[in-house]
Design a protein around this motif. Structure first.
Motif, mmCIF file in Angstrom:
data_model
loop_
_atom_site.group_PDB
_atom_site.id
_atom_site.type_symbol
_atom_site.label_atom_id
_atom_site.label_comp_id
_atom_site.label_asym_id
_atom_site.label_seq_id
_atom_site.Cartn_x
_atom_site.Cartn_y
_atom_site.Cartn_z
ATOM 1 N N GLY A 298 0.611 -1.212 -0.010
ATOM 2 C CA GLY A 298 0.036 0.026 -0.101
ATOM 3 C C GLY A 298 0.836 1.393 0.120
ATOM 4 O O GLY A 298 2.098 1.117 -0.341
ATOM 5 N N LYS A 299 0.136 2.260 0.428
ATOM 6 C CA LYS A 299 1.003 3.579 0.475
ATOM 7 C C LYS A 299 2.195 3.831 1.399
ATOM 8 O O LYS A 299 2.166 2.998 2.432
ATOM 9 C CB LYS A 299 -0.166 4.636 0.846
ATOM 10 C CG LYS A 299 -1.413 4.901 0.100
ATOM 11 C CD LYS A 299 -2.192 5.877 0.551
ATOM 12 C CE LYS A 299 -3.577 6.342 -0.436
ATOM 13 N NZ LYS A 299 -4.317 7.194 -0.059
ATOM 14 N N GLY A 300 2.903 4.576 0.858
ATOM 15 C CA GLY A 300 4.291 4.791 1.759
ATOM 16 C C GLY A 300 5.225 3.794 1.322
ATOM 17 O O GLY A 300 6.300 3.658 2.218
ATOM 18 N N ARG A 301 5.169 3.060 0.306
ATOM 19 C CA ARG A 301 6.183 1.982 0.105
ATOM 20 C C ARG A 301 6.455 2.125 -1.392
ATOM 21 O O ARG A 301 5.599 2.303 -2.300
ATOM 22 C CB ARG A 301 5.617 0.589 0.296
ATOM 23 C CG ARG A 301 5.305 0.194 1.859
ATOM 24 C CD ARG A 301 6.613 -0.082 2.555
ATOM 25 N NE ARG A 301 6.294 -0.304 3.830
ATOM 26 C CZ ARG A 301 6.327 -1.703 4.475
ATOM 27 N NH1 ARG A 301 6.880 -2.646 3.398
ATOM 28 N NH2 ARG A 301 6.099 -2.109 5.620
ATOM 29 N N ALA A 302 7.765 1.621 -1.668
ATOM 30 C CA ALA A 302 8.334 1.784 -3.150
ATOM 31 C C ALA A 302 8.854 0.279 -3.351
ATOM 32 O O ALA A 302 9.345 -0.459 -2.447
ATOM 33 C CB ALA A 302 9.113 2.594 -3.435
ATOM 34 N N ILE A 303 8.545 -0.278 -4.387
ATOM 35 C CA ILE A 303 9.148 -1.414 -4.951
ATOM 36 C C ILE A 303 10.577 -1.466 -5.261
ATOM 37 O O ILE A 303 10.955 -0.288 -5.599
ATOM 38 C CB ILE A 303 8.316 -2.154 -5.925
ATOM 39 C CG1 ILE A 303 8.548 -1.381 -7.286
ATOM 40 C CG2 ILE A 303 6.830 -2.615 -5.556
ATOM 41 C CD1 ILE A 303 7.736 -2.175 -8.635
#
Length: 340
Positions: free
Chosen positions: A249-254
């Motif tokens: 979800g929000k607040g994460r980058a792959i």
């Protein structure tokens, strides 16, 4: 001859190669002429000062200082500007177009890159735009370049813009301590990490709309570690506040890590458009997942990836690599991690 021409027209790489050769020749000629002219001017200045010293010994020291600090740099700067204008004219002439057909495209691409650099680093670009280094270290030479550009008009102004664009691009972004962005790790930096392949059901996905990055796109998403923090290749602290990952979800980058330990991240994870496989074009990775980063400080890391399904050992070697580079994992959430 017909076959060669047809091959060049059909193969963009061939056109690029021809452009590279033409640029190399142009660079060599320009540098040779510039070096020759500036060296000649220096010799003329020294000869003139020697003559003054011979006629008026008391004025010899002053004459040499004037020649070295004012007259010669001024003339050299003017010569550089005129030679630059000549090169500009050649590159935009019919002859320049024939010898380097890809030149206009390459210049447009360089202008676009420079625009991106200016947007990301306005202060650094502004300094390059006024040639701050020459202005502060050799003002006479800087002023010498300016005079022909003012007198001759658009041609030299465009040449100056091109030169300064190149200077800005070459200067590149810097880390907080002023050091340059380090290059990617290679096989020379140590043994490769263990890798895992992409799951077979995703092979061919690039033909259905999934974006695979080219070399430049991949390079722009590399993260570097400095003083324990994560930075992008533009020298900015990496931050995932506005990022989004499909699993977390929000607040994460792959992210993925390649076999050499290079870390790449993207702030948007869009199903059917951009996946973990997008970074290395479906190739093997040492680790894959998502991260939470606040102003360069790592807060969380996971092994969430449907394309690679990495095990705990993949996350463990990614953490070991980051820790060895200086990242402090105290308080960092390690999702899917097992020790040992």
């Amino acid at each position: 001859a017909t076959g060669t021409a047809a091959g060049t027209a059909a193969d963009p790489a061939a056109g690029t190669a021809n452009g590279t050769v033409a640029d190399t020749v142009t660079d060599t000629v320009t540098e040779t002429v510039t070096d020759g002219v500036t060296d000649t001017l220096a010799r003329v200045g020294a000869f003139w000062a020697d003559q003054v010293a011979g006629l008026v010994p008391a004025a010899g020291g002053l004459a040499h200082q004037y020649a070295e600090r004012v007259a010669v740099p001024l003339a050299q700067g003017a010569a550089e500007a005129v030679i630059g204008a000549a090169r500009f004219g050649w590159e935009h002439s019919l002859g320049g177009l024939i010898t380097n057909p890809s030149g206009p495209v390459e210049r447009a691409r360089a202008a676009y890159d420079a625009g991106e650099f200016a947007a990301e680093h306005p202060l650094e670009f502004a300094k390059s735009a006024v040639d701050w280094k020459t202005l502060t270290e050799n003002p006479a030479r800087w002023f010498g370049r300016l005079i022909p550009e003012v007198l001759l008009g658009a041609g030299t102004a465009a040449t100056r813009a091109g030169r300064l664009t190149g200077a800005a691009t070459r200067a590149g972004p810097r880390l907080p301590d002023g050091s340059p962005i380090p290059p990617p790790r290679t096989a020379a930096d140590g043994p490769p990490l263990r890798t895992i392949p992409m799951r077979r059901q995703h092979v061919g996905e690039e033909r259905t709309g999934v974006r695979y990055l080219d070399e430049k796109g991949l390079a722009s998403r590399r993260l570097v570690i400095h003083d324990g923090k994560l930075y992008d290749v533009y020298g900015r602290p990496f931050d995932t506040t506005r990022a989004h990952a499909h699993f977390s979800g929000k607040g994460r980058a792959i992210f993925v890590m390649d076999r050499y330990g290079n870390l790449y991240a993207n702030s948007k994870h869009v199903v059917g458009e951009f996946h973990h496989s997008s970074f290395l074009r479906g190739g093997e990775v040492a680790a894959a997942g998502d991260v939470e980063v606040k102003d360069g400080v790592l807060k969380a890391i996971s092994r969430h990836s449907g394309h690679y399904r990495p095990g705990p050992e993949a996350l463990r070697q990614a953490i070991d690599r980051l820790r060895s580079a200086g990242v402090d994992f105290t308080g960092v959430s390690k999702e899917g991690y097992t020790s040992g």
